[in-house]
Design a protein around this motif. Structure first.
Motif, PDB file in Angstrom:
ATOM      1  N   ARG A 184      -0.108   4.877  -6.997  1.00 40.19           N
ATOM      2  CA  ARG A 184      -1.255   5.804  -6.845  1.00 40.19           C
ATOM      3  C   ARG A 184      -0.891   7.192  -6.655  1.00 40.19           C
ATOM      4  NH1 ARG A 184      -6.295   3.983  -3.151  1.00 40.19           N
ATOM      5  NH2 ARG A 184      -7.663   5.900  -3.581  1.00 40.19           N
ATOM      6  N   GLN A 197       0.862  -1.262  -0.056  1.00 39.31           N
ATOM      7  CA  GLN A 197      -0.082  -0.067  -0.090  1.00 39.31           C
ATOM      8  C   GLN A 197       1.063   1.276  -0.142  1.00 39.31           C
ATOM      9  OE1 GLN A 197      -2.656  -0.493   3.480  1.00 39.31           O
ATOM     10  NE2 GLN A 197      -4.352  -0.400   2.055  1.00 39.31           N
ATOM     11  N   ARG A 198       1.893   1.262   0.592  1.00 39.53           N
ATOM     12  CA  ARG A 198       2.640   2.525   1.014  1.00 39.53           C
ATOM     13  C   ARG A 198       4.255   2.173   1.232  1.00 39.53           C
ATOM     14  NH1 ARG A 198       3.602   6.619   5.306  1.00 39.53           N
ATOM     15  NH2 ARG A 198       3.515   8.595   4.590  1.00 39.53           N
ATOM     16  N   GLU A 213       3.126   9.541  -5.638  1.00 40.79           N
ATOM     17  CA  GLU A 213       4.446   9.634  -5.281  1.00 40.79           C
ATOM     18  C   GLU A 213       4.985  10.961  -5.127  1.00 40.79           C
ATOM     19  OE1 GLU A 213       6.701   7.551  -8.332  1.00 40.79           O
ATOM     20  OE2 GLU A 213       6.297   9.011  -9.820  1.00 40.79           O
ATOM     21  N   ARG A 256       7.994   4.404   2.198  1.00 37.47           N
ATOM     22  CA  ARG A 256       8.827   5.371   2.407  1.00 37.47           C
ATOM     23  C   ARG A 256      10.236   5.186   3.007  1.00 37.47           C
ATOM     24  NH1 ARG A 256       6.778   8.505   7.810  1.00 37.47           N
ATOM     25  NH2 ARG A 256       6.399   6.740   8.933  1.00 37.47           N
ATOM     26  N   GLU A 268       2.509   5.630  -2.600  1.00 36.85           N
ATOM     27  CA  GLU A 268       1.366   4.862  -2.539  1.00 36.85           C
ATOM     28  C   GLU A 268       1.032   4.277  -3.462  1.00 36.85           C
ATOM     29  OE1 GLU A 268      -1.757   7.518  -1.036  1.00 36.85           O
ATOM     30  OE2 GLU A 268      -0.369   8.543   0.422  1.00 36.85           O
TER      31      GLU A 268
END
Length: 377
Positions: free
Chosen positions: A92, A67-68, A94, A70, A84
């Protein structure tokens, strides 16, 4: 079993670990991977360095789909790329973060990979954005004062002044913006029926804002606000005014106001038949400010002429007129006292033929003293 009841087990470098127990993570380094016990799906991956979560972090949904992701700095804030993802694995959103603050380009995509929105952040604020509909047409646009991304070059006029059409999701045009070197020169907005609803433009260095309404299937101007020259952006509704105008339902001018240094100095009103109704002009400043107001009948003939102080007390000469234009009454008021108040000191009256019928001195207690002789016979 609901997600609230799901049991999550974590491991560090392949060995079980309780991440809630600081004693077990103290001084440890490696990749912490947590899974849902029943499904075995990965729920979280975090890099541990000497007992601190620092470096890569990845979060997954219940089905184990990314999902994500970082990178986390020593303060626990995002630093570097943040992304994401859609359930199908497509990106989805960035961006790049600087110690938790968005910095630089941000791109948002739909599930097919089409770009929906591009923006640029700098100095703690969003400087540029463009959003597009499913047809790839711009729906919203904000331009920077200097080019920041390739996407702003044409849209914002950095390659020369250009007109950009904005559209609704269904492709209907909603606005036309004209930019030159990132500065908005004009903007026209339309209703869903294609009629003008608002307009902003620059005329002789002044921002002009106009609003319209629909009347009988056509667009009719209702209000115009003109700002004094300044460096504000065209759409900014603040700043000292130069003039305002209001229009009636059929588009006729019914009110106009003029300003000087942000201070109102003139007001004009018209009847719907086009005849002037009132004309007021300010002169002087401070305690010496005076308003000269002329009221007219709907045939254009003068009804009254008054002088007022800044606190709207009558001062000096006040006049009223008969329908035939002859003077009907004249009153004299004193200069303002220490409290800014004035009082009536004299009154004269004439009939429609111009004959003086009353000539009174008004005493301090409000009683009148009429001249015994000297009236026209």
């Amino acid at each position: 079993m609901t997600s609230a009841e799901a049991i999550i087990r974590c491991e560090l470098n392949g060995k079980a670990i309780n991440i809630s127990n600081g004693a077990e993570t103290a001084g440890q380094s490696g990749l912490v991977r947590c899974r849902e016990e029943d499904t075995g799906h990965v729920q979280r991956e975090q890099e541990l360095r000497d007992g601190k979560y620092l470096g890569q972090e990845r979060m997954f949904d219940r089905e184990g789909r990314l999902q994500r992701e970082r990178t986390v700095n020593e303060r626990g804030n995002s630093h570097g790329r943040v992304a994401e993802f859609w359930p199908n694995g497509q990106v989805r959103r960035e961006e790049t973060a600087d110690n938790g603050r968005t910095q630089g380009a941000v791109r948002r995509f739909d599930a097919t990979g089409r770009v929906e929105r591009v923006s640029f952040h700098g100095d703690g604020q969003e400087l540029f954005h463009v959003e597009t509909n499913g047809r790839g047409q711009p729906t919203r646009l904000l331009c920077p004062r200097a080019s920041v991304l390739p996407e702003d070059r044409k849209l914002c006029g950095f390659d020369g002044a250009t007109d950009t059409l904005l559209h609704a999701e269904n492709g209907t045009p909603t606005a036309q913006l004209r930019y030159d070197q990132g500065r908005l020169l004009s903007a026209t907005e339309w209703t869903s029926g294609g009629l003008v609803s608002a307009q902003q433009l620059v005329v002789e260095g002044r921002r002009v804002h106009r609003s319209f309404h629909t009347e009988g299937g056509r667009s009719v101007l209702r209000e115009e606000r003109v700002f004094a020259p300044d460096e504000r952006a065209l759409r900014d509704t603040r700043g000292p005014l130069w003039s305002t105008r209001r229009y009636g339902a059929s588009g006729q001018l019914i009110e106009q106001r003029g300003f000087d240094g942000g201070r109102e100095v003139q007001v004009e009103h018209w009847y719907l038949n086009g005849s002037v109704r009132e004309r007021s002009t300010w002169s002087g400043t401070g305690e010496q400010a005076r308003l000269l107001r002329e009221m007219h009948r709907d045939d254009g003939s003068l009804l009254r002429r008054d002088q007022l102080t800044k606190d709207q007390w009558p001062v000096g000469t006040q006049q009223a007129f008969h329908d035939n234009g002859r003077l009907a009454m004249e009153e004299q008021y004193s200069a303002p006292d220490a409290r800014g108040r004035t009082r009536l000191t004299a009154r004269k009256q004439w009939d429609e033929a111009g004959k003086l019928v009353a000539d009174d001195t008004i005493l301090e207690d409000g009683s009148r003293q009429r001249r015994a002789g000297g009236l026209d016979s």
